[in-house]
Write a protein that holds these residues in place. Structure first.
Motif, PDB file in Angstrom:
ATOM      1  N   ALA A  49     -43.871  18.750  46.388  1.00 12.61           N
ATOM      2  CA  ALA A  49     -44.672  19.076  45.208  1.00 12.61           C
ATOM      3  C   ALA A  49     -43.848  18.957  43.930  1.00 12.61           C
ATOM      4  CB  ALA A  49     -45.241  20.484  45.340  1.00 12.61           C
ATOM      5  N   MET A  50     -42.550  19.249  44.030  1.00 11.44           N
ATOM      6  CA  MET A  50     -41.650  19.149  42.873  1.00 11.44           C
ATOM      7  C   MET A  50     -41.175  17.717  42.650  1.00 11.44           C
ATOM      8  SD  MET A  50     -39.373  22.609  43.530  1.00 11.44           S
ATOM      9  CE  MET A  50     -38.337  22.400  42.063  1.00 11.44           C
ATOM     10  N   ARG A  51     -41.527  16.819  43.575  1.00 12.37           N
ATOM     11  CA  ARG A  51     -41.150  15.410  43.502  1.00 12.37           C
ATOM     12  C   ARG A  51     -39.635  15.220  43.448  1.00 12.37           C
ATOM     13  NH1 ARG A  51     -45.710  12.472  39.624  1.00 12.37           N
ATOM     14  NH2 ARG A  51     -47.528  13.194  40.840  1.00 12.37           N
ATOM     15  N   LEU A  52     -38.957  15.957  44.311  1.00 19.19           N
ATOM     16  CA  LEU A  52     -37.507  15.840  44.384  1.00 19.19           C
ATOM     17  C   LEU A  52     -37.119  14.511  45.021  1.00 19.19           C
ATOM     18  CD1 LEU A  52     -36.597  19.430  45.670  1.00 19.19           C
ATOM     19  CD2 LEU A  52     -36.608  18.610  43.303  1.00 19.19           C
ATOM     20  N   SER A  53     -35.960  14.018  44.664  1.00 15.31           N
ATOM     21  CA  SER A  53     -35.455  12.809  45.311  1.00 15.31           C
ATOM     22  C   SER A  53     -35.136  13.122  46.767  1.00 15.31           C
ATOM     23  CB  SER A  53     -34.187  12.315  44.598  1.00 15.31           C
ATOM     24  OG  SER A  53     -33.134  13.251  44.747  1.00 15.31           O
ATOM     25  N   ARG A  54     -35.066  12.085  47.596  1.00 16.35           N
ATOM     26  CA  ARG A  54     -34.840  12.300  49.024  1.00 16.35           C
ATOM     27  C   ARG A  54     -33.546  13.074  49.304  1.00 16.35           C
ATOM     28  NH1 ARG A  54     -35.196   7.291  50.927  1.00 16.35           N
ATOM     29  NH2 ARG A  54     -37.380   7.436  51.550  1.00 16.35           N
ATOM     30  N   PRO A  55     -32.391  12.728  48.693  1.00 15.11           N
ATOM     31  CA  PRO A  55     -31.160  13.481  48.987  1.00 15.11           C
ATOM     32  C   PRO A  55     -31.250  14.951  48.582  1.00 15.11           C
ATOM     33  CG  PRO A  55     -30.641  11.364  47.986  1.00 15.11           C
ATOM     34  CD  PRO A  55     -32.117  11.546  47.849  1.00 15.11           C
ATOM     35  N   VAL A  56     -31.867  15.239  47.425  1.00 16.07           N
ATOM     36  CA  VAL A  56     -32.004  16.620  46.975  1.00 16.07           C
ATOM     37  C   VAL A  56     -32.973  17.381  47.878  1.00 16.07           C
ATOM     38  CG1 VAL A  56     -32.767  18.127  45.086  1.00 16.07           C
ATOM     39  CG2 VAL A  56     -31.426  16.069  44.578  1.00 16.07           C
ATOM     40  N   LEU A  57     -34.050  16.728  48.281  1.00 11.06           N
ATOM     41  CA  LEU A  57     -35.020  17.358  49.169  1.00 11.06           C
ATOM     42  C   LEU A  57     -34.380  17.711  50.512  1.00 11.06           C
ATOM     43  CD1 LEU A  57     -37.834  18.309  49.904  1.00 11.06           C
ATOM     44  CD2 LEU A  57     -38.461  15.933  50.411  1.00 11.06           C
ATOM     45  N   GLY A  58     -33.582  16.808  51.047  1.00 10.94           N
ATOM     46  CA  GLY A  58     -32.889  17.089  52.304  1.00 10.94           C
ATOM     47  C   GLY A  58     -31.955  18.283  52.177  1.00 10.94           C
ATOM     48  N   SER A  59     -31.234  18.355  51.050  1.00  3.64           N
ATOM     49  CA  SER A  59     -30.341  19.497  50.820  1.00  3.64           C
ATOM     50  C   SER A  59     -31.125  20.797  50.699  1.00  3.64           C
ATOM     51  CB  SER A  59     -29.520  19.271  49.543  1.00  3.64           C
ATOM     52  OG  SER A  59     -28.639  18.178  49.697  1.00  3.64           O
TER      53      SER A  59
ATOM     54  N   LEU B 135     -23.080  19.570  56.076  1.00  2.00           N
ATOM     55  CA  LEU B 135     -23.951  18.604  56.747  1.00  2.00           C
ATOM     56  C   LEU B 135     -24.685  17.737  55.725  1.00  2.00           C
ATOM     57  CD1 LEU B 135     -25.528  20.718  59.632  1.00  2.00           C
ATOM     58  CD2 LEU B 135     -23.674  19.057  59.770  1.00  2.00           C
ATOM     59  N   ALA B 136     -25.046  18.339  54.595  1.00  2.00           N
ATOM     60  CA  ALA B 136     -25.754  17.581  53.557  1.00  2.00           C
ATOM     61  C   ALA B 136     -24.904  16.420  53.062  1.00  2.00           C
ATOM     62  CB  ALA B 136     -26.133  18.510  52.402  1.00  2.00           C
ATOM     63  N   VAL B 137     -23.645  16.708  52.704  1.00  2.00           N
ATOM     64  CA  VAL B 137     -22.796  15.632  52.178  1.00  2.00           C
ATOM     65  C   VAL B 137     -22.367  14.684  53.290  1.00  2.00           C
ATOM     66  CG1 VAL B 137     -20.581  16.820  52.431  1.00  2.00           C
ATOM     67  CG2 VAL B 137     -20.882  15.152  50.602  1.00  2.00           C
ATOM     68  N   ARG B 138     -22.196  15.207  54.494  1.00  5.65           N
ATOM     69  CA  ARG B 138     -21.734  14.371  55.607  1.00  5.65           C
ATOM     70  C   ARG B 138     -22.734  13.275  55.919  1.00  5.65           C
ATOM     71  NH1 ARG B 138     -20.811  11.181  58.677  1.00  5.65           N
ATOM     72  NH2 ARG B 138     -19.828  11.253  60.729  1.00  5.65           N
ATOM     73  N   TYR B 139     -24.027  13.564  55.786  1.00  4.01           N
ATOM     74  CA  TYR B 139     -25.039  12.592  56.173  1.00  4.01           C
ATOM     75  C   TYR B 139     -25.808  12.012  54.987  1.00  4.01           C
ATOM     76  CZ  TYR B 139     -23.958  14.148  60.855  1.00  4.01           C
ATOM     77  OH  TYR B 139     -23.289  14.445  62.036  1.00  4.01           O
ATOM     78  N   GLY B 140     -25.255  12.154  53.777  1.00  2.00           N
ATOM     79  CA  GLY B 140     -25.795  11.416  52.647  1.00  2.00           C
ATOM     80  C   GLY B 140     -26.750  12.153  51.743  1.00  2.00           C
ATOM     81  N   CYS B 141     -27.004  13.448  51.974  1.00  2.00           N
ATOM     82  CA  CYS B 141     -27.838  14.220  51.049  1.00  2.00           C
ATOM     83  C   CYS B 141     -26.995  14.633  49.844  1.00  2.00           C
ATOM     84  CB  CYS B 141     -28.429  15.436  51.757  1.00  2.00           C
ATOM     85  SG  CYS B 141     -29.573  15.032  53.108  1.00  2.00           S
ATOM     86  N   ASP B 142     -27.575  15.403  48.929  1.00  2.00           N
ATOM     87  CA  ASP B 142     -26.864  15.777  47.707  1.00  2.00           C
ATOM     88  C   ASP B 142     -25.981  16.992  47.969  1.00  2.00           C
ATOM     89  OD1 ASP B 142     -26.118  16.678  45.095  1.00  2.00           O
ATOM     90  OD2 ASP B 142     -27.776  15.510  44.276  1.00  2.00           O
TER      91      ASP B 142
ATOM     92  N   MET C 171     -30.678  15.827  62.370  1.00  2.00           N
ATOM     93  CA  MET C 171     -31.632  14.720  62.263  1.00  2.00           C
ATOM     94  C   MET C 171     -32.330  14.721  60.906  1.00  2.00           C
ATOM     95  SD  MET C 171     -33.271  14.408  66.072  1.00  2.00           S
ATOM     96  CE  MET C 171     -33.395  16.166  66.407  1.00  2.00           C
ATOM     97  N   ILE C 172     -32.616  15.919  60.374  1.00  2.00           N
ATOM     98  CA  ILE C 172     -33.198  16.028  59.032  1.00  2.00           C
ATOM     99  C   ILE C 172     -32.214  15.499  57.996  1.00  2.00           C
ATOM    100  CG2 ILE C 172     -33.861  17.695  57.241  1.00  2.00           C
ATOM    101  CD1 ILE C 172     -35.120  19.376  59.494  1.00  2.00           C
ATOM    102  N   ALA C 173     -30.936  15.887  58.124  1.00  2.00           N
ATOM    103  CA  ALA C 173     -29.909  15.431  57.178  1.00  2.00           C
ATOM    104  C   ALA C 173     -29.760  13.913  57.232  1.00  2.00           C
ATOM    105  CB  ALA C 173     -28.579  16.112  57.488  1.00  2.00           C
ATOM    106  N   ILE C 174     -29.769  13.364  58.430  1.00  2.00           N
ATOM    107  CA  ILE C 174     -29.645  11.913  58.580  1.00  2.00           C
ATOM    108  C   ILE C 174     -30.847  11.203  57.969  1.00  2.00           C
ATOM    109  CG2 ILE C 174     -29.628  10.025  60.266  1.00  2.00           C
ATOM    110  CD1 ILE C 174     -28.033  11.871  62.134  1.00  2.00           C
ATOM    111  N   TYR C 175     -32.027  11.746  58.211  1.00  2.00           N
ATOM    112  CA  TYR C 175     -33.259  11.111  57.727  1.00  2.00           C
ATOM    113  C   TYR C 175     -33.336  11.118  56.201  1.00  2.00           C
ATOM    114  CZ  TYR C 175     -38.224  10.148  57.084  1.00  2.00           C
ATOM    115  OH  TYR C 175     -39.426   9.608  56.699  1.00  2.00           O
ATOM    116  N   PHE C 176     -33.093  12.278  55.591  1.00  2.00           N
ATOM    117  CA  PHE C 176     -33.204  12.383  54.139  1.00  2.00           C
ATOM    118  C   PHE C 176     -31.961  11.853  53.431  1.00  2.00           C
ATOM    119  CE2 PHE C 176     -36.448  15.456  55.416  1.00  2.00           C
ATOM    120  CZ  PHE C 176     -37.479  15.116  54.560  1.00  2.00           C
ATOM    121  N   GLY C 177     -30.865  11.700  54.146  1.00  2.00           N
ATOM    122  CA  GLY C 177     -29.645  11.210  53.533  1.00  2.00           C
ATOM    123  C   GLY C 177     -29.534   9.701  53.514  1.00  2.00           C
TER     124      GLY C 177
END
Length: 316
Positions: free
Chosen positions: A88-98, A282-289, A148-154
């Protein structure tokens, strides 16, 4: 030592170690781009050792699965709500994953175990229950679905890797292998007094003991100046979900399942823990913010100084 004192102590340890990493980065002893090295050491070195040691020494018992399942359901609902709010906040994928990771994952095996040991006077039976609850209700789901969530959104915006591919990738990770081996070992009946077993566990426990330092350094290297005004909405969301909604859900589920009073108390305390630093790693390891994740973790630790005593007063 009171719950407030214990929480403050853990918070200060995290801040001091992270601050040391920032100082070393400023002096050039550690380069900012080496943050991924620390993240890898956590997810592929220290964490697998900790998971194997914990699970292999705590035999799986079906009777203790219900509280763990209750914890898992609470976390899953919070992560789902975080995803809906983030969309709903339209966050970018990396921020949303974090946001999803930090909102759902608590400091169960660090601050949580310490506080419960203090509150219940290191009662052996209570600690057995909380370890089972934490490992199967928090840690195991985190290092399966959480990764898996971190990998997907990262993944990159133009990366077509599917959630299924992320799922397959997880099965090749050291964390998954450590989990499987730990469960297998717990049922093998090895003689823990044998020299080889003592050596194995001594080695793995030394490796696992490096987790707190590695995580704090990874968080310190992730931190960077961010416009605070932009983070206020995310902090409000994470605090509301992690420190309010999750313990409330845990209490509702515990009452609905008519769990014993001790399980009810343990569930709420575990659910009320501030966000786990491992979520940021985990967020930074798999590409999230990672910068956003680490800042949100520090914010929940700070605000938990107020929230945790209130929660404990309510349930005890």
């Amino acid at each position: 030592m009171s719950v407030f004192d214990k929480t403050l102590e853990q918070f200060l340890v995290l801040i001091c170690l992270s601050g040391l990493a920032i100082i070393l980065r400023g002096r050039g002893s550690i380069l900012k781009q080496e943050q991924d090295v620390f993240a890898r050491l956590v997810t592929e070195f220290a964490l697998p050792s900790l998971i194997f040691c914990t699970i292999s020494l705590e035999p799986f018992t079906v009777s203790r699965l219900l509280p763990a399942l209750s914890m898992f359901v609470s976390i899953a609902v919070v992560m789902l709500v975080a995803w809906l709010i983030g969309r709903a906040m339209r966050l970018s994928r990396p921020v949303l994953g974090s946001l999803i990771l930090v909102a759902g994952v608590g400091s169960s095996s660090t601050l949580g175990y310490s506080i419960i040991r203090n509150v219940f006077n290191n009662n052996h039976e209570v600690m057995n229950q909380v370890v089972t609850m934490g490992e199967f209700g928090v840690v195991l789901p985190l290092f399966t679905f959480g990764i898996m969530i971190a990998i997907y959104f990262g993944r990159k915006e133009d990366d077509e890797v599917s959630f299924g591919a992320s799922f397959v990738r997880f099965f090749r990770s050291p964390i998954f292998l450590a989990t499987v081996l730990g469960i297998v070992f717990s049922h093998m009946g090895f003689d823990q007094n044998a020299w080889l077993m003592k050596f194995l566990y001594s080695l793995l426990k030394v490796i696992a003991s490096s987790l707190d330092v590695l995580v704090a350094f990874a968080v310190g290297l992730m931190l960077r100046p961010i416009d605070f005004k932009k983070l206020v909405p995310l902090i409000a969301v994470v605090v509301g979900l992690k420190l309010v909604l999750e313990p409330t859900l845990a209490l509702i589920i515990a009452d609905a399942l008519s769990l014993p009073k001790i399980n009810r108390e343990l569930l709420v305390i575990e659910a009320a823990m501030p966000s786990g630093t491992i979520a940021a790693v985990l967020a930074v390891r798999y590409g999230c913010d990672g910068a956003v994740a680490s800042t949100l973790v520090v914010a929940t630790y700070l605000l938990s100084l107020i929230a945790l005593p209130l929660v404990l007063t309510f349930v005890m």
